[in-house]
Design a protein around this motif. Structure first.
Motif, mmCIF file in Angstrom:
data_model
loop_
_atom_site.group_PDB
_atom_site.id
_atom_site.type_symbol
_atom_site.label_atom_id
_atom_site.label_comp_id
_atom_site.label_asym_id
_atom_site.label_seq_id
_atom_site.Cartn_x
_atom_site.Cartn_y
_atom_site.Cartn_z
ATOM 1 N N VAL A 367 -8.352 72.469 -3.620
ATOM 2 C CA VAL A 367 -7.675 71.173 -3.730
ATOM 3 C C VAL A 367 -6.215 71.348 -3.326
ATOM 4 O O VAL A 367 -5.498 72.181 -3.899
ATOM 5 C CB VAL A 367 -7.741 70.615 -5.168
ATOM 6 C CG1 VAL A 367 -7.052 69.254 -5.242
ATOM 7 C CG2 VAL A 367 -9.175 70.510 -5.648
ATOM 8 N N ALA A 368 -5.780 70.576 -2.337
ATOM 9 C CA ALA A 368 -4.377 70.577 -1.924
ATOM 10 C C ALA A 368 -3.627 69.523 -2.725
ATOM 11 O O ALA A 368 -3.992 68.349 -2.722
ATOM 12 C CB ALA A 368 -4.267 70.273 -0.427
ATOM 13 N N LEU A 369 -2.586 69.972 -3.424
ATOM 14 C CA LEU A 369 -1.776 69.095 -4.259
ATOM 15 C C LEU A 369 -0.467 68.751 -3.552
ATOM 16 O O LEU A 369 -0.054 69.452 -2.627
ATOM 17 C CB LEU A 369 -1.490 69.776 -5.597
ATOM 18 C CG LEU A 369 -2.712 70.127 -6.449
ATOM 19 C CD1 LEU A 369 -2.283 70.890 -7.703
ATOM 20 C CD2 LEU A 369 -3.498 68.879 -6.818
ATOM 21 N N PRO A 370 0.211 67.686 -3.966
ATOM 22 C CA PRO A 370 1.488 67.327 -3.344
ATOM 23 C C PRO A 370 2.440 68.517 -3.307
ATOM 24 O O PRO A 370 2.572 69.254 -4.291
ATOM 25 C CB PRO A 370 2.016 66.217 -4.264
ATOM 26 C CG PRO A 370 0.771 65.575 -4.808
ATOM 27 C CD PRO A 370 -0.189 66.712 -5.005
ATOM 28 N N PHE A 371 3.082 68.693 -2.153
ATOM 29 C CA PHE A 371 3.980 69.842 -1.986
ATOM 30 C C PHE A 371 5.080 69.468 -1.003
ATOM 31 O O PHE A 371 4.860 69.437 0.209
ATOM 32 C CB PHE A 371 3.186 71.057 -1.497
ATOM 33 C CG PHE A 371 3.976 72.344 -1.537
ATOM 34 C CD1 PHE A 371 4.560 72.788 -2.707
ATOM 35 C CD2 PHE A 371 4.131 73.118 -0.397
ATOM 36 C CE1 PHE A 371 5.286 73.970 -2.756
ATOM 37 C CE2 PHE A 371 4.850 74.306 -0.432
ATOM 38 C CZ PHE A 371 5.433 74.737 -1.609
ATOM 39 N N HIS A 372 6.255 69.173 -1.553
ATOM 40 C CA HIS A 372 7.420 68.853 -0.715
ATOM 41 C C HIS A 372 8.672 68.964 -1.572
ATOM 42 O O HIS A 372 8.597 69.142 -2.806
ATOM 43 C CB HIS A 372 7.289 67.465 -0.087
ATOM 44 C CG HIS A 372 6.967 66.368 -1.068
ATOM 45 N ND1 HIS A 372 7.910 65.765 -1.855
ATOM 46 C CD2 HIS A 372 5.783 65.784 -1.400
ATOM 47 C CE1 HIS A 372 7.343 64.842 -2.612
ATOM 48 N NE2 HIS A 372 6.053 64.835 -2.368
ATOM 49 N N THR A 373 9.811 68.868 -0.937
ATOM 50 C CA THR A 373 11.074 69.151 -1.613
ATOM 51 C C THR A 373 11.507 68.063 -2.586
ATOM 52 O O THR A 373 12.423 68.287 -3.379
ATOM 53 C CB THR A 373 12.198 69.354 -0.580
ATOM 54 O OG1 THR A 373 12.347 68.161 0.205
ATOM 55 C CG2 THR A 373 11.886 70.521 0.343
#
Length: 401
Positions: A367-373
């Motif tokens: 599962v890819a989860l939200p990932f950003h700055t």
């Protein structure tokens, strides 16, 4: 590769626009500051908007960043790989070995060149192509190996370099997901005969669309430029006009954005590492998942997305239920990802589910989860708590790998 294509690749439901209920926590959100806005504004006021001095400057600085001799700006990673295959003379009747656990948009370039993609299975922990499995697929038709740094984790490049030399194959490094990662102290993008990068969302450098191909081979660099486009002053050249270009260059507007983001890359990556550490803080109490893995020769990993690998007591359907539960709570997530060999284009080439069991086992439970700055600690805590609750709903079990 467009953001829409990325979302398609991971079977992510669409968010509502204005007038509807929008997703609160986005899977990706570009790190754009006033510096980028100013650079783009200045580029749009210049007398030339198409490929020009800013694109050339972006190429020069990107090559310098990696310590490569040549960099060629392209519209996307897909076209960058296509130009690369053409530069090596690869086409109909040839075979190119690649991973089935990859973006379809990148691997599609093999088919677009006329060659046949030949898949080999991946390492369960790293998610990268296994050299021994790739070697087992080599035939007299094999002309190249495309190995990727999956989700930011570098492939075993020493072994791939030896394999390519042994069989006299072109080694093409797909670094679209891994800018800034290091293997044995060296940056990814420095191991292949040629390496390909992509600057579409959700990568750390976001230009809207765009990519870069790097190499140390002047003949390959010249061929890449000729397949990309011809300059105005080259139109009367008999030598240059022997090849028909795809007319796929990078505009100076795109280059202005990319150049500014490249200069801020370490800042962006450091902020993403902070987000990664916050995720690790909260997932430690999540039983039934596979811990993040970093290989013994890997110096640094800059993750492309934050991917949670569920234990084997979860099924693909339960993984999909977790993604759906997250969506109900207004958290964008995605199954990472649909294996290439079960997608229609490759199915028509004769591939079937069951051909690459490790890829399927990994892809069915990731599962890819939200990932950003722009993620806050409160948001990350909420994301992980929501996922844990969702896993209970589908029957979480022990971490049996």
């Amino acid at each position: 590769m467009s953001d829409a294509d990325f979302l398609d690749d991971f079977d992510l439901g669409e968010s509502e626009g204005e007038g509807g209920e929008a997703t609160s926590i986005l899977l990706s959100d570009p790190d754009i500051t006033v510096i980028e806005l100013q650079a783009v504004t200045e580029a749009m006021q210049a007398p030339r908007l198409s490929s020009g001095p800013l694109a050339e400057q972006f190429e020069a600085e990107f090559a310098a960043y990696l310590g490569r001799k040549y960099a060629v700006a392209v519209p996307s990673g897909t076209l960058g790989l296509l130009y690369t295959l053409k530069a090596y003379g690869i086409g109909p009747g040839d075979e190119v070995i690649a991973s089935p656990y990859s973006f379809r948009e990148t691997v599609h370039a093999i088919s677009l060149s006329g060659a046949r993609p030949v898949f080999a299975d991946i390492d369960y922990w790293a998610g990268t192509l296994v050299p021994a499995k790739a070697e087992a697929k080599i035939t007299d038709k094999t002309k190249a190996i495309v190995a990727g740094n999956t989700n930011g984790h570098p492939a075993p490049w020493t072994d791939f370099q030896e394999l390519a030399r042994k069989h006299k194959l072109a080694l093409i490094e797909d670094s679209t997901e891994a800018i800034g990662s290091r293997y044995k102290g060296a940056l990814v993008g420095t191991f292949g005969d040629t390496a390909v990068f992509d600057f579409s969302q959700p990568f750390p450098i976001v230009c809207g669309e765009g990519g870069m191909v790097v190499t140390d081979d002047i003949d390959v660099a010249v061929a890449l430029r000729r397949f990309r486009s011809h300059k105005l002053e080259e139109r009367s050249s008999v030598v240059v006009s022997m090849s028909a270009p795809y007319q796929g260059a990078m505009s100076d507007i795109t280059a202005a954005l990319g150049l500014t983001q490249l200069r801020r890359l370490e800042e962006i990556l450091e902020q993403r590492r902070t987000v990664e550490h916050l995720y690790q803080k909260y997932v430690q109490s999540f039983e039934g998942i596979k811990d993040p893995f970093i290989g013994p020769d890997v110096t640094e990993v800059n993750w492309f997305l934050y991917v949670v690998h569920l234990g084997t007591r979860f099924s693909k359907s339960s993984r999909d239920s977790i993604v759906e539960d997250l969506k109900v709570e207004k958290v964008e997530s995605a199954g990472y990802s649909t294996p290439l060999h079960v997608q229609r284009h490759y199915f028509d080439l004769g591939y079937r589910r069951g051909d690459f069991l490790v890829t399927e086992k990994v892809a069915d439970r990731a599962v890819a989860l939200p990932f950003h700055t722009h993620l806050s600690e409160e948001e990350i805590e909420f994301i992980v708590a929501t996922m844990k609750d969702a896993s209970v709903n589908v029957g979480a079990g022990a971490a049996i790998y």
